[in-house]
Design a protein around this motif. Structure first.
Motif, PDB file in Angstrom:
ATOM      1  N   LEU A  12      23.574  -0.845  -2.132  1.00 51.27           N
ATOM      2  CA  LEU A  12      23.626  -0.180  -0.829  1.00 51.27           C
ATOM      3  C   LEU A  12      23.103   1.249  -0.920  1.00 51.27           C
ATOM      4  CD1 LEU A  12      27.072  -1.440   0.545  1.00 51.27           C
ATOM      5  CD2 LEU A  12      24.781  -2.087   1.347  1.00 51.27           C
ATOM      6  N   MET A  13      23.400   1.933  -2.020  1.00 54.44           N
ATOM      7  CA  MET A  13      22.917   3.304  -2.188  1.00 54.44           C
ATOM      8  C   MET A  13      21.401   3.350  -2.355  1.00 54.44           C
ATOM      9  SD  MET A  13      25.869   4.806  -4.737  1.00 54.44           S
ATOM     10  CE  MET A  13      24.981   6.355  -4.955  1.00 54.44           C
ATOM     11  N   LEU A  14      20.853   2.355  -3.046  1.00 55.39           N
ATOM     12  CA  LEU A  14      19.416   2.333  -3.298  1.00 55.39           C
ATOM     13  C   LEU A  14      18.617   1.772  -2.132  1.00 55.39           C
ATOM     14  CD1 LEU A  14      19.290   1.108  -7.019  1.00 55.39           C
ATOM     15  CD2 LEU A  14      18.949   3.432  -6.159  1.00 55.39           C
ATOM     16  N   ALA A  15      19.288   1.039  -1.238  1.00 51.47           N
ATOM     17  CA  ALA A  15      18.576   0.358  -0.151  1.00 51.47           C
ATOM     18  C   ALA A  15      17.713   1.299   0.690  1.00 51.47           C
ATOM     19  CB  ALA A  15      19.562  -0.404   0.727  1.00 51.47           C
ATOM     20  N   PRO A  16      18.227   2.464   1.138  1.00 52.42           N
ATOM     21  CA  PRO A  16      17.357   3.351   1.948  1.00 52.42           C
ATOM     22  C   PRO A  16      16.110   3.810   1.208  1.00 52.42           C
ATOM     23  CG  PRO A  16      19.655   3.999   2.144  1.00 52.42           C
ATOM     24  CD  PRO A  16      19.596   3.001   1.036  1.00 52.42           C
ATOM     25  N   TYR A  17      16.248   4.092  -0.097  1.00 62.45           N
ATOM     26  CA  TYR A  17      15.099   4.548  -0.869  1.00 62.45           C
ATOM     27  C   TYR A  17      14.092   3.413  -1.080  1.00 62.45           C
ATOM     28  CZ  TYR A  17      18.204   8.460  -1.845  1.00 62.45           C
ATOM     29  OH  TYR A  17      19.046   9.531  -1.715  1.00 62.45           O
ATOM     30  N   LEU A  18      14.613   2.214  -1.373  1.00 60.74           N
ATOM     31  CA  LEU A  18      13.722   1.073  -1.541  1.00 60.74           C
ATOM     32  C   LEU A  18      13.002   0.746  -0.238  1.00 60.74           C
ATOM     33  CD1 LEU A  18      15.982  -1.245  -3.748  1.00 60.74           C
ATOM     34  CD2 LEU A  18      14.071   0.201  -4.474  1.00 60.74           C
ATOM     35  N   PHE A  19      13.728   0.857   0.869  1.00 64.45           N
ATOM     36  CA  PHE A  19      13.093   0.618   2.159  1.00 64.45           C
ATOM     37  C   PHE A  19      12.009   1.668   2.427  1.00 64.45           C
ATOM     38  CE2 PHE A  19      12.797   1.540   6.724  1.00 64.45           C
ATOM     39  CZ  PHE A  19      12.407   0.292   7.200  1.00 64.45           C
ATOM     40  N   GLY A  20      12.303   2.923   2.108  1.00 65.82           N
ATOM     41  CA  GLY A  20      11.308   3.978   2.309  1.00 65.82           C
ATOM     42  C   GLY A  20      10.072   3.765   1.457  1.00 65.82           C
ATOM     43  N   ILE A  21      10.263   3.362   0.184  1.00 62.73           N
ATOM     44  CA  ILE A  21       9.125   3.102  -0.691  1.00 62.73           C
ATOM     45  C   ILE A  21       8.291   1.941  -0.155  1.00 62.73           C
ATOM     46  CG2 ILE A  21       8.478   2.288  -2.984  1.00 62.73           C
ATOM     47  CD1 ILE A  21      10.848   3.844  -4.087  1.00 62.73           C
ATOM     48  N   ALA A  22       8.991   0.888   0.305  1.00 65.57           N
ATOM     49  CA  ALA A  22       8.268  -0.278   0.815  1.00 65.57           C
ATOM     50  C   ALA A  22       7.521   0.036   2.107  1.00 65.57           C
ATOM     51  CB  ALA A  22       9.240  -1.437   1.043  1.00 65.57           C
ATOM     52  N   LEU A  24       6.738   3.162   3.444  1.00 63.64           N
ATOM     53  CA  LEU A  24       5.865   4.332   3.470  1.00 63.64           C
ATOM     54  C   LEU A  24       4.834   4.360   2.349  1.00 63.64           C
ATOM     55  CD1 LEU A  24       8.551   7.056   4.308  1.00 63.64           C
ATOM     56  CD2 LEU A  24       7.052   5.823   5.878  1.00 63.64           C
ATOM     57  N   ILE A  25       5.008   3.546   1.319  1.00 61.74           N
ATOM     58  CA  ILE A  25       4.076   3.565   0.194  1.00 61.74           C
ATOM     59  C   ILE A  25       3.450   2.199  -0.035  1.00 61.74           C
ATOM     60  CG2 ILE A  25       3.825   3.978  -2.276  1.00 61.74           C
ATOM     61  CD1 ILE A  25       6.040   6.026  -2.080  1.00 61.74           C
ATOM     62  N   ALA A  26       4.283   1.197  -0.276  1.00 61.50           N
ATOM     63  CA  ALA A  26       3.763  -0.120  -0.631  1.00 61.50           C
ATOM     64  C   ALA A  26       2.990  -0.759   0.523  1.00 61.50           C
ATOM     65  CB  ALA A  26       4.917  -1.034  -1.073  1.00 61.50           C
ATOM     66  N   ALA A  27       3.606  -0.801   1.715  1.00 62.23           N
ATOM     67  CA  ALA A  27       2.944  -1.443   2.852  1.00 62.23           C
ATOM     68  C   ALA A  27       1.641  -0.734   3.240  1.00 62.23           C
ATOM     69  CB  ALA A  27       3.900  -1.522   4.039  1.00 62.23           C
ATOM     70  N   PRO A  28       1.631   0.606   3.392  1.00 59.09           N
ATOM     71  CA  PRO A  28       0.347   1.260   3.689  1.00 59.09           C
ATOM     72  C   PRO A  28      -0.695   1.041   2.600  1.00 59.09           C
ATOM     73  CG  PRO A  28       2.166   2.741   4.157  1.00 59.09           C
ATOM     74  CD  PRO A  28       2.751   1.562   3.453  1.00 59.09           C
ATOM     75  N   GLY A  29      -0.254   0.975   1.328  1.00 60.93           N
ATOM     76  CA  GLY A  29      -1.204   0.723   0.258  1.00 60.93           C
ATOM     77  C   GLY A  29      -1.852  -0.649   0.377  1.00 60.93           C
ATOM     78  N   VAL A  30      -1.054  -1.655   0.706  1.00 60.50           N
ATOM     79  CA  VAL A  30      -1.592  -3.003   0.873  1.00 60.50           C
ATOM     80  C   VAL A  30      -2.546  -3.059   2.066  1.00 60.50           C
ATOM     81  CG1 VAL A  30      -0.987  -5.401   1.415  1.00 60.50           C
ATOM     82  CG2 VAL A  30       0.374  -4.108  -0.238  1.00 60.50           C
ATOM     83  N   VAL A  31      -2.148  -2.419   3.169  1.00 61.91           N
ATOM     84  CA  VAL A  31      -3.000  -2.406   4.363  1.00 61.91           C
ATOM     85  C   VAL A  31      -4.315  -1.679   4.082  1.00 61.91           C
ATOM     86  CG1 VAL A  31      -3.192  -1.558   6.724  1.00 61.91           C
ATOM     87  CG2 VAL A  31      -1.059  -2.616   5.954  1.00 61.91           C
ATOM     88  N   THR A  32      -4.233  -0.564   3.356  1.00 65.24           N
ATOM     89  CA  THR A  32      -5.444   0.186   3.024  1.00 65.24           C
ATOM     90  C   THR A  32      -6.386  -0.645   2.165  1.00 65.24           C
ATOM     91  OG1 THR A  32      -4.240   2.292   3.121  1.00 65.24           O
ATOM     92  CG2 THR A  32      -6.335   2.279   1.928  1.00 65.24           C
ATOM     93  N   PHE A  33      -5.832  -1.340   1.175  1.00 64.23           N
ATOM     94  CA  PHE A  33      -6.677  -2.181   0.325  1.00 64.23           C
ATOM     95  C   PHE A  33      -7.316  -3.303   1.139  1.00 64.23           C
ATOM     96  CE2 PHE A  33      -7.151  -5.987  -2.330  1.00 64.23           C
ATOM     97  CZ  PHE A  33      -8.080  -5.511  -3.240  1.00 64.23           C
ATOM     98  N   ALA A  34      -6.525  -3.924   2.008  1.00 69.32           N
ATOM     99  CA  ALA A  34      -7.080  -5.002   2.829  1.00 69.32           C
ATOM    100  C   ALA A  34      -8.160  -4.470   3.762  1.00 69.32           C
ATOM    101  CB  ALA A  34      -5.965  -5.674   3.625  1.00 69.32           C
ATOM    102  N   LEU A  35      -7.918  -3.292   4.356  1.00 71.03           N
ATOM    103  CA  LEU A  35      -8.886  -2.716   5.286  1.00 71.03           C
ATOM    104  C   LEU A  35     -10.187  -2.339   4.583  1.00 71.03           C
ATOM    105  CD1 LEU A  35      -9.235  -1.879   8.258  1.00 71.03           C
ATOM    106  CD2 LEU A  35      -8.290   0.358   7.651  1.00 71.03           C
TER     107      LEU A  35
END
Length: 293
Positions: A12-22, A24-35
């Motif tokens: 539960l403590m790590l969930a907000p940070y993992l969500f933020g990484i996913a 703000l970092i992981a998802a935009p990175g995947v979208v950028t690579f696909a684009l």
């Protein structure tokens, strides 16, 4: 049961940070690579190009110019910013009258909004009535053409970055204040010179923190040029003297509507940054090992 409960609490403590990484970092990175694999301008339907955008980057003279400009900025700005943060930390780590005001003034430029900071320097660099050239002329020194000469414009962007060392200064200051006093008292008893103490005590103990600041400033240097180059020099003077990688990406995405090409340039910028940080890490690691031996 106790371990399961602790694991759930930790999750539960790590969930907000993992969500933020996913998000703000992981998802935009995947979208950028696909684009980057498509030709897309927000008007027509995306068209798959494969690696054509990356092949075009290799042959794009303006992209190569922006890479050279960014590397030149990094080569001068990063060491100077790191040296400035370290020098201020060593100068202001002791407690004496007025030191709080000096520390605040060292950090203050870092909290000024980027656009306001750029506009302030746009006035300072004015070759006719800017206070910098007026002061240099009064002292009999040279008066660079900060906004019209390509070489001077590159140095103008570097000079602007040298005052934004507040965060690095605070980290270096906290590190210096945490060093054990016993070592300095022993060096004083041995009548060691200040230069010897700095080279044999202060610098090795602060090396891990300085290494992190070096990595951070290297990454920051590829982003810090965007607002100054856009507002103060507009990517020029002629021959694109201050067109850096972030400005190149911005122009292709929002002026030319080449979002796929801009995404490919963004990935190239990340790759260059990662390569430089890795090389720095290897060099510093060898230096530390040599020092220990």
């Amino acid at each position: 049961m106790m371990r399961d409960r602790e694991s759930r609490h930790l999750a539960l403590m790590l969930a907000p940070y993992l969500f933020g990484i996913a998000a703000l970092i992981a998802a935009p990175g995947v979208v950028t690579f696909a684009l980057s694999l498509y030709e897309y301008d927000l008007i027509r339907s995306p068209r798959f190009l494969g690696l054509d955008n990356f092949r075009e980057l290799v042959d794009d003279e303006l992209f190569r110019t922006s890479v050279r400009n960014s590397l030149m900025f990094m080569a001068f700005a990063v060491p100077l910013r790191l040296a400035g943060a370290l020098a201020l930390a060593l100068l202001l780590h002791r407690r004496y009258r007025g030191v709080g005001a000096y520390r605040t003034s060292s950090y203050l430029p870092s909290v000024v909004p980027d656009v306001a900071y750029a506009l302030l320097w746009f006035w300072i660099f004015n070759p006719l009535y800017g206070p910098l050239n007026l002061a240099l002329d009064a002292l009999g020194g040279p008066t660079p053409q900060w906004l019209t000469d390509p070489h001077d414009a590159q140095w103008a962007i570097i000079v602007m970055s040298l005052f934004l060392i507040g965060e690095g200064f605070l980290v270096a200051l906290a590190t210096r204040q945490s060093l054990p006093r016993d070592l300095y008292e022993l060096a004083e008893l041995e009548s060691a010179s200040p230069l010897y103490v700095f080279g044999r005590v202060t610098l090795p103990l602060m090396a891990p923190t300085l290494l992190l600041l070096l990595f951070r400033d290297t990454i920051f240097s590829f982003q810090a040029t965007f607002v100054p180059a856009l507002i103060v020099t507009e990517g020029g003077p002629p021959q694109y003297a201050t067109t850096y990688l972030p400005l190149f990406v911005y122009q292709n995405a929002f002026e030319y509507l080449r979002y796929g090409y801009a995404a490919a340039a963004t990935l190239a910028m990340f790759a260059v940054t990662a390569a430089i940080v890795y090389v720095q890490y290897r060099i510093v690691r060898r230096w530390r090992h040599a020092f220990v031996v």
